[in-house]
Design a protein around this motif. Structure first.
Motif, PDB file in Angstrom:
ATOM      1  N   ARG A 125       0.835  -1.201   0.000  1.00  0.00           N
ATOM      2  CA  ARG A 125       0.000   0.000   0.000  1.00  0.00           C
ATOM      3  C   ARG A 125       0.871   1.252   0.000  1.00  0.00           C
ATOM      4  NH1 ARG A 125      -2.598   3.521  -1.270  1.00  0.00           N
ATOM      5  NH2 ARG A 125      -4.402   4.389  -0.270  1.00  0.00           N
ATOM      6  N   ALA A 126       2.017   1.185   0.684  1.00  0.00           N
ATOM      7  CA  ALA A 126       2.917   2.336   0.763  1.00  0.00           C
ATOM      8  C   ALA A 126       3.424   2.726  -0.623  1.00  0.00           C
ATOM      9  CB  ALA A 126       4.097   2.021   1.684  1.00  0.00           C
ATOM     10  N   VAL A 127       3.891   1.759  -1.378  1.00  0.00           N
ATOM     11  CA  VAL A 127       4.439   2.082  -2.699  1.00  0.00           C
ATOM     12  C   VAL A 127       3.330   2.538  -3.649  1.00  0.00           C
ATOM     13  CG1 VAL A 127       4.393  -0.235  -3.717  1.00  0.00           C
ATOM     14  CG2 VAL A 127       6.128   1.380  -4.428  1.00  0.00           C
ATOM     15  N   ASP A 128       2.154   1.961  -3.535  1.00  0.00           N
ATOM     16  CA  ASP A 128       1.044   2.397  -4.386  1.00  0.00           C
ATOM     17  C   ASP A 128       0.652   3.835  -4.076  1.00  0.00           C
ATOM     18  OD1 ASP A 128      -1.164   1.911  -6.293  1.00  0.00           O
ATOM     19  OD2 ASP A 128      -2.399   2.180  -4.485  1.00  0.00           O
ATOM     20  N   HIS A 129       0.567   4.161  -2.791  1.00  0.00           N
ATOM     21  CA  HIS A 129       0.192   5.526  -2.402  1.00  0.00           C
ATOM     22  C   HIS A 129       1.273   6.522  -2.822  1.00  0.00           C
ATOM     23  CE1 HIS A 129      -2.045   8.550  -0.231  1.00  0.00           C
ATOM     24  NE2 HIS A 129      -0.904   8.956   0.308  1.00  0.00           N
ATOM     25  N   TRP A 130       2.539   6.138  -2.672  1.00  0.00           N
ATOM     26  CA  TRP A 130       3.632   7.017  -3.101  1.00  0.00           C
ATOM     27  C   TRP A 130       3.508   7.338  -4.590  1.00  0.00           C
ATOM     28  CZ3 TRP A 130       7.324   5.740  -6.763  1.00  0.00           C
ATOM     29  CH2 TRP A 130       8.303   6.719  -6.978  1.00  0.00           C
ATOM     30  N   ALA A 131       3.307   6.303  -5.415  1.00  0.00           N
ATOM     31  CA  ALA A 131       3.229   6.498  -6.863  1.00  0.00           C
ATOM     32  C   ALA A 131       2.008   7.343  -7.241  1.00  0.00           C
ATOM     33  CB  ALA A 131       3.178   5.146  -7.573  1.00  0.00           C
ATOM     34  N   ARG A 132       0.856   7.071  -6.623  1.00  0.00           N
ATOM     35  CA  ARG A 132      -0.343   7.850  -6.963  1.00  0.00           C
ATOM     36  C   ARG A 132      -0.206   9.304  -6.532  1.00  0.00           C
ATOM     37  NH1 ARG A 132      -5.263   6.499  -4.976  1.00  0.00           N
ATOM     38  NH2 ARG A 132      -4.381   5.729  -3.039  1.00  0.00           N
ATOM     39  N   THR A 133       0.424   9.545  -5.379  1.00  0.00           N
ATOM     40  CA  THR A 133       0.608  10.910  -4.894  1.00  0.00           C
ATOM     41  C   THR A 133       1.580  11.670  -5.784  1.00  0.00           C
ATOM     42  OG1 THR A 133       0.136  10.247  -2.626  1.00  0.00           O
ATOM     43  CG2 THR A 133       1.334  12.304  -2.913  1.00  0.00           C
ATOM     44  N   GLU A 134       2.673  11.018  -6.172  1.00  0.00           N
ATOM     45  CA  GLU A 134       3.647  11.667  -7.060  1.00  0.00           C
ATOM     46  C   GLU A 134       2.989  12.047  -8.384  1.00  0.00           C
ATOM     47  OE1 GLU A 134       7.281  13.354  -7.812  1.00  0.00           O
ATOM     48  OE2 GLU A 134       6.676  12.386  -5.937  1.00  0.00           O
ATOM     49  N   ARG A 135       2.187  11.149  -8.933  1.00  0.00           N
ATOM     50  CA  ARG A 135       1.502  11.426 -10.195  1.00  0.00           C
ATOM     51  C   ARG A 135       0.522  12.592 -10.044  1.00  0.00           C
ATOM     52  NH1 ARG A 135       0.684   9.264 -15.069  1.00  0.00           N
ATOM     53  NH2 ARG A 135      -1.366   9.355 -16.017  1.00  0.00           N
ATOM     54  N   ALA A 136      -0.239  12.598  -8.939  1.00  0.00           N
ATOM     55  CA  ALA A 136      -1.203  13.677  -8.717  1.00  0.00           C
ATOM     56  C   ALA A 136      -0.497  15.024  -8.587  1.00  0.00           C
ATOM     57  CB  ALA A 136      -2.030  13.390  -7.466  1.00  0.00           C
ATOM     58  N   MET A 137       0.640  15.051  -7.908  1.00  0.00           N
ATOM     59  CA  MET A 137       1.381  16.316  -7.775  1.00  0.00           C
ATOM     60  C   MET A 137       1.872  16.791  -9.136  1.00  0.00           C
ATOM     61  SD  MET A 137       3.567  16.117  -4.221  1.00  0.00           S
ATOM     62  CE  MET A 137       4.603  14.758  -4.730  1.00  0.00           C
ATOM     63  N   ARG A 138       2.333  15.868  -9.972  1.00  0.00           N
ATOM     64  CA  ARG A 138       2.832  16.240 -11.296  1.00  0.00           C
ATOM     65  C   ARG A 138       1.708  16.781 -12.192  1.00  0.00           C
ATOM     66  NH1 ARG A 138       7.607  15.024 -13.127  1.00  0.00           N
ATOM     67  NH2 ARG A 138       9.083  14.014 -11.757  1.00  0.00           N
ATOM     68  N   LEU A 139       0.504  16.256 -11.999  1.00  0.00           N
ATOM     69  CA  LEU A 139      -0.614  16.678 -12.846  1.00  0.00           C
ATOM     70  C   LEU A 139      -1.420  17.825 -12.237  1.00  0.00           C
ATOM     71  CD1 LEU A 139      -1.845  13.170 -14.049  1.00  0.00           C
ATOM     72  CD2 LEU A 139      -0.506  14.858 -15.328  1.00  0.00           C
ATOM     73  N   GLY A 140      -1.021  18.270 -11.046  1.00  0.00           N
ATOM     74  CA  GLY A 140      -1.741  19.357 -10.391  1.00  0.00           C
ATOM     75  C   GLY A 140      -3.134  18.957  -9.938  1.00  0.00           C
ATOM     76  N   GLN A 141      -3.316  17.680  -9.638  1.00  0.00           N
ATOM     77  CA  GLN A 141      -4.622  17.179  -9.193  1.00  0.00           C
ATOM     78  C   GLN A 141      -4.676  17.128  -7.672  1.00  0.00           C
ATOM     79  OE1 GLN A 141      -4.621  13.327 -11.051  1.00  0.00           O
ATOM     80  NE2 GLN A 141      -5.311  14.108 -13.024  1.00  0.00           N
ATOM     81  N   GLU A 142      -5.892  16.901  -7.187  1.00  0.00           N
ATOM     82  CA  GLU A 142      -6.058  16.673  -5.753  1.00  0.00           C
ATOM     83  C   GLU A 142      -5.249  15.447  -5.359  1.00  0.00           C
ATOM     84  OE1 GLU A 142      -8.042  18.150  -3.254  1.00  0.00           O
ATOM     85  OE2 GLU A 142      -8.269  19.797  -4.679  1.00  0.00           O
ATOM     86  N   LEU A 143      -4.659  15.487  -4.175  1.00  0.00           N
ATOM     87  CA  LEU A 143      -3.926  14.312  -3.704  1.00  0.00           C
ATOM     88  C   LEU A 143      -4.912  13.184  -3.423  1.00  0.00           C
ATOM     89  CD1 LEU A 143      -1.292  15.901  -1.312  1.00  0.00           C
ATOM     90  CD2 LEU A 143      -1.022  15.207  -3.684  1.00  0.00           C
ATOM     91  N   PRO A 144      -4.504  11.954  -3.696  1.00  0.00           N
ATOM     92  CA  PRO A 144      -5.434  10.834  -3.502  1.00  0.00           C
ATOM     93  C   PRO A 144      -5.776  10.644  -2.028  1.00  0.00           C
ATOM     94  CG  PRO A 144      -3.234  10.020  -4.017  1.00  0.00           C
ATOM     95  CD  PRO A 144      -3.192  11.507  -4.171  1.00  0.00           C
ATOM     96  N   GLY A 145      -7.053  10.515  -1.770  1.00  0.00           N
ATOM     97  CA  GLY A 145      -7.498  10.224  -0.419  1.00  0.00           C
ATOM     98  C   GLY A 145      -7.320   8.741  -0.134  1.00  0.00           C
ATOM     99  N   SER A 146      -7.321   8.401   1.137  1.00  0.00           N
ATOM    100  CA  SER A 146      -7.125   7.003   1.484  1.00  0.00           C
ATOM    101  C   SER A 146      -7.857   6.668   2.768  1.00  0.00           C
ATOM    102  CB  SER A 146      -5.634   6.702   1.641  1.00  0.00           C
ATOM    103  OG  SER A 146      -5.445   5.371   2.024  1.00  0.00           O
ATOM    104  N   LYS A 147      -8.568   5.565   2.725  1.00  0.00           N
ATOM    105  CA  LYS A 147      -9.218   5.043   3.924  1.00  0.00           C
ATOM    106  C   LYS A 147      -8.307   4.059   4.641  1.00  0.00           C
ATOM    107  CE  LYS A 147     -13.726   5.497   1.829  1.00  0.00           C
ATOM    108  NZ  LYS A 147     -14.848   4.826   1.221  1.00  0.00           N
ATOM    109  N   PHE A 148      -7.157   3.755   4.019  1.00  0.00           N
ATOM    110  CA  PHE A 148      -6.271   2.734   4.558  1.00  0.00           C
ATOM    111  C   PHE A 148      -5.788   3.018   5.988  1.00  0.00           C
ATOM    112  CE2 PHE A 148      -2.234   0.478   5.021  1.00  0.00           C
ATOM    113  CZ  PHE A 148      -2.687  -0.811   4.837  1.00  0.00           C
ATOM    114  N   PRO A 149      -5.383   4.259   6.339  1.00  0.00           N
ATOM    115  CA  PRO A 149      -4.963   4.485   7.730  1.00  0.00           C
ATOM    116  C   PRO A 149      -6.067   4.167   8.741  1.00  0.00           C
ATOM    117  CG  PRO A 149      -4.210   6.279   6.355  1.00  0.00           C
ATOM    118  CD  PRO A 149      -5.133   5.431   5.501  1.00  0.00           C
TER     119      PRO A 149
END
Length: 128
Positions: free
Chosen positions: A80-104
């Motif tokens: 989950r850590a690596v998936d969240h890292w990759a999705r967050t990095e992509r969102a920052m590059r595209l200027g999108q909202e950061l991905p929310g997560s229910k995982f915590p």
């Protein structure tokens, strides 16, 4: 699916999307990733410790169940850590909202439920 895996293992080969974010945000994203990895490693270490050092409990195979649950939970946290890292990095590059997560919240509920079950097992053992 394979695109996400490729981004995990070979991000330099992926076509660059969006624009490069402020390096401070990328480093903060990486620190968050490393914190999740530490959590996964702690869960794995706890599972190994249960398997090796916990005496047999009053419920048959409870020690093994706890150990396996902690080991699996550690693996899930790491993935989950690596998936969240990759999705967050992509969102920052595209200027999108950061991905929310229910995982915590889910992880916290699982850990709390496990702690309650262990407290019940200890109380049962003490009552014997």
């Amino acid at each position: 699916m394979f695109g996400a895996l490729r981004q995990w293992f070979d991000p330099e080969k992926q076509p660059t999307v969006g624009r490069t974010p402020d390096y401070r945000f990328s480093l903060a994203n990486e620190r968050t990733f490393l914190a999740w990895i530490r959590t996964g490693l702690a869960l794995i270490a706890g599972g190994l410790a249960c398997a090796q050092f916990l005496p047999p409990l009053s419920v048959a195979h409870l020690r093994e169940i706890i150990a396996i649950a902690l080991l699996l939970l550690g693996a899930v946290v790491a993935l989950r850590a690596v998936d969240h890292w990759a999705r967050t990095e992509r969102a920052m590059r595209l200027g999108q909202e950061l991905p929310g997560s229910k995982f915590p919240a889910i992880l916290a509920l699982i850990v709390a439920a496990g702690a309650l079950l262990l407290a019940v097992a200890v109380l049962i053992k003490a009552a014997e």
